[in-house]
Design an enzyme around this catalytic site. Structure first.
Site, short mmCIF file in Angstrom:
data_model
loop_
_atom_site.label_atom_id
_atom_site.label_comp_id
_atom_site.label_asym_id
_atom_site.label_seq_id
_atom_site.Cartn_x
_atom_site.Cartn_y
_atom_site.Cartn_z
N GLU A 16 0.86 -1.19 0.00
CA GLU A 16 0.00 0.00 0.00
C GLU A 16 0.90 1.24 0.00
O GLU A 16 1.88 1.29 0.74
CB GLU A 16 -0.89 0.02 1.25
CG GLU A 16 -1.73 1.31 1.35
CD GLU A 16 -2.51 1.39 2.66
OE1 GLU A 16 -3.47 0.61 2.82
OE2 GLU A 16 -2.16 2.23 3.51
N ALA A 50 -7.30 9.00 2.98
CA ALA A 50 -7.10 8.35 4.29
C ALA A 50 -6.82 9.38 5.37
O ALA A 50 -6.17 10.39 5.12
CB ALA A 50 -5.96 7.35 4.21
N GLY A 106 -14.67 5.12 4.60
CA GLY A 106 -13.69 6.20 4.67
C GLY A 106 -13.58 6.78 6.07
O GLY A 106 -14.50 6.68 6.89
N ALA A 122 -19.93 1.09 3.75
CA ALA A 122 -19.23 0.51 2.60
C ALA A 122 -20.10 -0.50 1.86
O ALA A 122 -20.02 -0.58 0.63
CB ALA A 122 -17.94 -0.16 3.09
N TYR A 143 -11.67 -5.94 10.05
CA TYR A 143 -10.99 -5.53 11.29
C TYR A 143 -10.91 -6.73 12.23
O TYR A 143 -11.89 -7.04 12.92
CB TYR A 143 -11.77 -4.37 11.94
CG TYR A 143 -11.94 -3.23 10.95
CD1 TYR A 143 -11.02 -2.20 10.90
CD2 TYR A 143 -12.98 -3.25 10.02
CE1 TYR A 143 -11.13 -1.19 9.95
CE2 TYR A 143 -13.10 -2.24 9.07
CZ TYR A 143 -12.16 -1.22 9.04
OH TYR A 143 -12.26 -0.23 8.09
N LYS A 270 7.86 4.05 2.17
CA LYS A 270 9.29 3.82 2.42
C LYS A 270 9.67 2.49 1.77
O LYS A 270 8.80 1.67 1.51
CB LYS A 270 9.57 3.76 3.92
CG LYS A 270 9.13 5.01 4.64
CD LYS A 270 9.61 5.03 6.05
CE LYS A 270 9.06 6.22 6.82
NZ LYS A 270 9.15 7.52 6.14
P1 FAD Z 1 -18.08 0.27 7.10
O1 FAD Z 1 -18.09 -1.09 6.52
O2 FAD Z 1 -19.17 1.18 6.70
O3 FAD Z 1 -18.04 0.09 8.69
C1 FAD Z 1 -17.95 1.20 9.57
C2 FAD Z 1 -18.68 0.86 10.86
O4 FAD Z 1 -20.09 0.77 10.62
C3 FAD Z 1 -18.30 -0.48 11.48
O5 FAD Z 1 -18.34 -0.35 12.88
C4 FAD Z 1 -19.37 -1.46 10.98
O6 FAD Z 1 -19.59 -2.52 11.89
C5 FAD Z 1 -20.58 -0.55 10.88
N1 FAD Z 1 -21.43 -0.90 9.71
C6 FAD Z 1 -21.02 -1.38 8.51
N2 FAD Z 1 -22.07 -1.54 7.68
C7 FAD Z 1 -23.17 -1.14 8.37
C8 FAD Z 1 -24.54 -1.04 8.04
N3 FAD Z 1 -24.99 -1.40 6.84
N4 FAD Z 1 -25.40 -0.55 8.99
C9 FAD Z 1 -24.94 -0.16 10.22
N5 FAD Z 1 -23.63 -0.23 10.58
C10 FAD Z 1 -22.76 -0.71 9.67
N6 FAD Z 1 -9.95 5.27 4.94
C11 FAD Z 1 -9.87 6.25 4.03
O7 FAD Z 1 -10.43 7.34 4.24
N7 FAD Z 1 -9.14 6.09 2.88
C12 FAD Z 1 -8.50 4.93 2.59
O8 FAD Z 1 -7.84 4.82 1.56
C13 FAD Z 1 -8.58 3.86 3.54
N8 FAD Z 1 -8.00 2.66 3.29
C14 FAD Z 1 -8.18 1.62 4.16
C15 FAD Z 1 -7.66 0.36 3.86
C16 FAD Z 1 -7.85 -0.72 4.71
C17 FAD Z 1 -7.27 -2.08 4.37
C18 FAD Z 1 -8.58 -0.54 5.93
C19 FAD Z 1 -8.78 -1.68 6.88
C20 FAD Z 1 -9.11 0.71 6.24
C21 FAD Z 1 -8.93 1.80 5.37
N9 FAD Z 1 -9.46 3.06 5.62
C22 FAD Z 1 -9.34 4.08 4.72
C23 FAD Z 1 -10.12 3.32 6.90
C24 FAD Z 1 -11.63 3.05 6.83
O9 FAD Z 1 -12.24 3.90 5.89
C25 FAD Z 1 -12.16 3.35 8.24
O10 FAD Z 1 -11.72 2.34 9.12
C26 FAD Z 1 -13.65 3.54 8.35
O11 FAD Z 1 -13.89 3.97 9.69
C27 FAD Z 1 -14.49 2.30 8.11
O12 FAD Z 1 -14.48 1.91 6.79
P2 FAD Z 1 -15.28 0.60 6.31
O13 FAD Z 1 -15.21 0.58 4.84
O14 FAD Z 1 -14.85 -0.59 7.05
O15 FAD Z 1 -16.77 1.03 6.79
#
Ligand code: FAD
Length: 284
Positions: A16, A50, A106, A122, A143, A270
């Site tokens: 990444e 991010a 995000g 998401a 996670y 890095k």
């Molecule tokens: P979601 O899947 O929406 O989950 C967020 C929270 O809501 C969780 O607690 C979940 O249990 C809950 N949830 C999920 N779906 C629902 C639903 N339908 N109804 C109610 N609750 C729900 N962030 C950035 O801004 N840019 C990036 O490039 C980036 N890259 C990442 C790469 C990786 C590998 C990881 C692990 C994280 C990355 N993140 C990035 C961080 C990520 O966007 C954050 O952790 C964010 O808080 C959650 O994203 P998610 O897609 O898991 O969200």
């Protein structure tokens, strides 16, 4: 190449990177990309907004990865995006020849408590991208020690199931220093019917402050062995890095012994220290 096509052949190996801000030069990252590409990773992903920052020069970075005959994957988020925005932006990536996207809610920019877009989670974004661009391979975040806002691991896993059902073809994990916790998570996921491959995210242990900051902000734990390294070498950056690299190599061995589907190294842009870890772990 679609990332989903790798897993039946082998364990994936990838990096990444994050894009510089729009007013910052691209050249230092281009040098890093040249070095990372020498390891012949299966793909390189580029983050998007991010930490709640702007998306910076994400597209240029994805193009630079493709120019080096490597497979790029962009991260893409719900933050501030209407349905029309998503369709337009993802369409632009498809026109560039991109085949892979990691679809995320995000990080919220400072002071925000919602996405200010048409999608709140998401799984909704994944379903929409799948409908508009069925040819794309979509990944999603997971996670192992639960998302920091989730009330329980079980609820979080139910949402991961929804990501799979809406079209995600693989999961990519947040940092997890605790290999036992990862294994428990993996087994619970499979029992809950989440069958798609899981790529494990590994952040090499190189700097004490960065390690503690990332660990706290993501809500993951610090196992005893890592706490001992912090306690013993925390005031000596060179010794900390040496012990941290050894720890990371061992952690990679342990993950590989579990039979994981893929390993994704958070490069933090890095390459010198990463090279030592990759060679010592026998990844390349
Ligand atoms: P979601 O899947 O929406 O989950 C967020 C929270 O809501 C969780 O607690 C979940 O249990 C809950 N949830 C999920 N779906 C629902 C639903 N339908 N109804 C109610 N609750 C729900 N962030 C950035 O801004 N840019 C990036 O490039 C980036 N890259 C990442 C790469 C990786 C590998 C990881 C692990 C994280 C990355 N993140 C990035 C961080 C990520 O966007 C954050 O952790 C964010 O808080 C959650 O994203 P998610 O897609 O898991 O969200």
């Amino acid at each position: 190449m679609k990332i989903s096509s790798i897993f039946s052949e082998k364990m994936s190996f990838s990096f990444e990177v994050f894009p510089p801000k729009t007013d910052q030069p691209l050249e230092p990252l281009l040098e890093t990309l040249d070095e990372l590409c020498a390891f012949k990773p299966d793909f390189i992903s580029c983050t998007y907004g991010a930490g709640g920052t702007n998306k910076g020069r994400n597209k240029e970075v994805c193009a630079a990865i493709a120019d080096r005959a490597m497979t790029p994957m962009t991260h893409f988020t719900c933050i501030g995006n209407s349905k029309e925005d998503v369709e337009r932006y993802i369409g632009e990536y498809v026109e560039m020849g991109m085949e892979n996207v990691l679809a995320l809610r995000g990080d919220f920019p400072e002071g925000w408590s919602e996405t200010h877009g048409d999608f709140h989670h998401a799984d909704q974004l994944i379903g929409f991208i799948k409908e508009k661009y069925p040819e794309l391979c979509i990944g999603a975040a997971c996670y192992p020690e639960k998302h920091i806002q989730a009330s329980s691991l079980e609820k979080d896993i139910a949402h991961l199931r929804s990501k799979q059902d809406n079209g995600a073809e693989f999961l990519m994990s947040q940092i997890c220093h605790d290999v036992d916790a990862y294994q428990l998570f993996h087994d619970k996921l499979r029992k809950a019917g989440v069958k798609i491959p899981i790529i494990v995210g590994v952040m090499p242990v190189l700097f004490k402050d960065g390690l503690i900051r990332m660990t706290l902000s993501n809500g993951c734990s610090i196992p005893k062995e890592l706490a001992e390294i912090i306690g013993k070498y925390g005031d000596n950056p060179a010794d900390f890095k040496k012990a941290g690299k050894e720890y990371t190599v061992n952690q990679i061995y342990k993950f590989i012994n579990l039979g994981i589907d893929g390993i994704h190294i958070y490069s933090l842009n890095k390459y010198k220290d990463l090279a030592d870890v990759i060679r010592a772990a026998g990844l390349r």
